[in-house]
Design a protein around this motif. Structure first.
Motif, PDB file in Angstrom:
ATOM      1  N   THR A 145       0.840  -1.193   0.000  1.00  0.00           N
ATOM      2  CA  THR A 145       0.000   0.000   0.000  1.00  0.00           C
ATOM      3  C   THR A 145       0.880   1.251   0.000  1.00  0.00           C
ATOM      4  OG1 THR A 145      -0.115   0.258   2.407  1.00  0.00           O
ATOM      5  CG2 THR A 145      -1.721  -1.235   1.380  1.00  0.00           C
TER       6      THR A 145
ATOM      7  N   TYR B 162       0.731   3.626   2.078  1.00  0.00           N
ATOM      8  CA  TYR B 162       1.105   3.839   3.477  1.00  0.00           C
ATOM      9  C   TYR B 162       2.320   2.994   3.851  1.00  0.00           C
ATOM     10  CZ  TYR B 162       0.888   3.774   8.572  1.00  0.00           C
ATOM     11  OH  TYR B 162       1.201   3.856   9.907  1.00  0.00           O
ATOM     12  N   GLU B 163       2.328   1.730   3.431  1.00  0.00           N
ATOM     13  CA  GLU B 163       3.459   0.853   3.730  1.00  0.00           C
ATOM     14  C   GLU B 163       4.731   1.319   3.029  1.00  0.00           C
ATOM     15  OE1 GLU B 163       0.867  -3.245   4.424  1.00  0.00           O
ATOM     16  OE2 GLU B 163       1.661  -2.750   2.432  1.00  0.00           O
TER      17      GLU B 163
ATOM     18  N   GLU C   4       4.052   8.306   0.051  1.00  0.00           N
ATOM     19  CA  GLU C   4       2.681   7.895  -0.284  1.00  0.00           C
ATOM     20  C   GLU C   4       2.217   8.600  -1.548  1.00  0.00           C
ATOM     21  OE1 GLU C   4       1.329   7.410   4.416  1.00  0.00           O
ATOM     22  OE2 GLU C   4       0.324   8.839   3.106  1.00  0.00           O
TER      23      GLU C   4
ATOM     24  N   HIS D 176      -4.361   3.324   1.627  1.00  0.00           N
ATOM     25  CA  HIS D 176      -4.459   1.919   2.032  1.00  0.00           C
ATOM     26  C   HIS D 176      -4.866   1.010   0.880  1.00  0.00           C
ATOM     27  CE1 HIS D 176      -3.807   3.119   6.151  1.00  0.00           C
ATOM     28  NE2 HIS D 176      -4.809   3.966   6.080  1.00  0.00           N
ATOM     29  N   SER D 177      -4.828   1.523  -0.351  1.00  0.00           N
ATOM     30  CA  SER D 177      -5.143   0.706  -1.523  1.00  0.00           C
ATOM     31  C   SER D 177      -4.077  -0.354  -1.735  1.00  0.00           C
ATOM     32  CB  SER D 177      -5.228   1.580  -2.781  1.00  0.00           C
ATOM     33  OG  SER D 177      -6.259   2.527  -2.686  1.00  0.00           O
ATOM     34  N   ALA D 178      -4.510  -1.591  -2.011  1.00  0.00           N
ATOM     35  CA  ALA D 178      -3.567  -2.680  -2.315  1.00  0.00           C
ATOM     36  C   ALA D 178      -3.049  -2.492  -3.739  1.00  0.00           C
ATOM     37  CB  ALA D 178      -4.242  -4.023  -2.155  1.00  0.00           C
ATOM     38  N   LEU D 179      -1.729  -2.384  -3.886  1.00  0.00           N
ATOM     39  CA  LEU D 179      -1.103  -2.184  -5.181  1.00  0.00           C
ATOM     40  C   LEU D 179      -0.201  -3.353  -5.523  1.00  0.00           C
ATOM     41  CD1 LEU D 179       0.017   1.552  -4.750  1.00  0.00           C
ATOM     42  CD2 LEU D 179      -2.189   0.684  -5.558  1.00  0.00           C
TER      43      LEU D 179
END
Length: 273
Positions: free
Chosen positions: A224, A226-227, A239, A262-265
Motif C-alpha cells: 500500500t 502507506y506501507e 505515499e 491503504h489501496s492494495a497495489l
C-alpha cells in the motif's frame, strides 16, 4: 464507444491501472466497442498491457491545439488540464472532453495526447475540414482519433458519416483508429482515480519517486502507499509519490479500486528489478 479505423493493428491499448503479475492477478478492464473500418462494421473486444515508465520531470509547455476553443452551451466548461507526465497544458471545451483527457493522461500505454487537431475529408465530392477533439498516441504505435460528443448530439446527426469519411480519406498521417466517445463511455471511478494520480504527480518530486522505485524490489508483491511511506521512511511524501507512479506501471491497482493510502497495489517494480 463507437470506433472507426482504417488499418488492422494486432496490439491494441486497454485501460490504465491493470497488469497481470505473479500472485493474485488484477482483472484487466476490457471495453466492448463498436469499431468501423472502411466498408466493414463489426464489434470486437480490445486490451493489452505495458510497463513503460516515462520521464517524471515536470515542465509546463503550451497547448498544441490547432484552433481556439469557444465557450459551448449545455453548461460546458472551457479550460485546460496540466499533464505532469508530458509537461504541458491540454485544453478542453466540455466536461466530457476534460474527463477523457484526464483518463488519457494517466493511461500508462499512452505516450502522447494531442487536442483540437485539424483534419480534412472528402464527402459527396466536396473537400471539408473538421477538428478532432483528442488524438492518443500509444506505445504500441497505434494512433487513435477520438471525437468526444454528448450522446444526444450523436444520435440523429451526421457525425458517424463524417467520421467514416475521415477514416476513409487519406489521413494515415493523422490516426489509425477513429472513435466516437460519449458521456456513456466515461467510467467515473477511472476519472476520479486519474485526477488523484495527476494531483499526486504535481505534488511529488523526482527524487522521492526514484527513492520509491529503488525500494520496490525489496518490498512485498502487494503493498500500500502507506506501507511504502513507512518502508522508505519518507512518510506522506512517499505515499504521494507511489500514487503518482501508478501512471508508470511500476505499481498497479487491483480491480480499479478507489485510490487511497491503504489501496492494495501490485508491486510490478519488484518483478522488473
Amino acid at each position: 464507444m463507437q470506433k472507426l479505423e482504417r488499418s488492422h493493428v494486432q496490439q491494441q491499448p486497454g485501460s490504465f491501472g491493470t497488469y497481470e503479475a505473479p500472485g493474485p492477478p488484477a482483472r484487466p478492464c476490457r471495453r466492448r466497442s463498436l469499431r468501423i473500418r472502411p466498408g466493414l462494421l463489426h464489434t470486437e473486444v480490445v486490451s493489452s498491457y505495458s510497463e513503460e515508465i516515462p520521464a517524471m520531470a515536470f515542465v509546463c509547455d503550451p497547448s498544441v491545439a490547432q484552433r481556439s476553443i469557444p465557450p459551448k452551451d449545455r453548461g460546458s466548461s472551457v479550460g485546460f488540464v496540466i499533464d505532469p507526465f508530458r509537461f504541458r497544458q491540454i485544453w478542453y471545451e466540455s466536461d466530457i472532453e476534460m474527463k477523457v483527457l484526464t483518463v488519457s493522461i494517466v493511461d500508462k500505454e499512452v505516450v502522447a495526447v494531442l487536442e483540437q487537431q485539424k483534419v480534412r475529408y472528402l464527402r459527396n465530392g466536396v473537400l471539408k475540414d473538421h477538428t478532432i477533439d483528442v488524438i492518443q498516441h500509444f506505445n504500441c504505435g497505434l494512433r487513435r482519433a477520438v471525437f468526444v460528443k454528448y450522446d444526444e448530439d450523436v444520435e440523429g446527426s451526421e457525425l458517424k458519416e463524417i467520421v467514416q469519411a475521415i477514416a476513409d480519406y487519406d489521413n494515415e498521417h493523422i490516426a489509425d483508429d477513429f472513435v466516437i466517445m460519449t458521456e456513456e463511455d466515461i467510467n467515473i471511478l477511472d476519472f476520479e482515480n486519474a485526477e488523484e494520480i495527476i494531483e499526486s504527480a504535481k505534488e511529488s518530486n523526482s527524487a522521492t519517486r526514484k527513492t520509491v522505485i529503488d525500494a520496490l524490489p525489496d518490498m512485498p508483491d502487494v503493498v500500500t502507499p502507506y506501507e511504502i511511506g513507512m518502508f522508505t521512511g519518507l512518510g506522506r511524501s512517499a505515499e504521494i509519490a507511489s500514487i503518482a507512479l501508478l501512471q508508470s506501471g511500476v505499481l498497479q491497482l487491483y480491480d480499479h479500486e478507489p485510490i487511497d493510502v491503504h489501496s492494495a497495489l501490485i508491486n510490478t517494480g519488484k518483478f522488473a528489478a
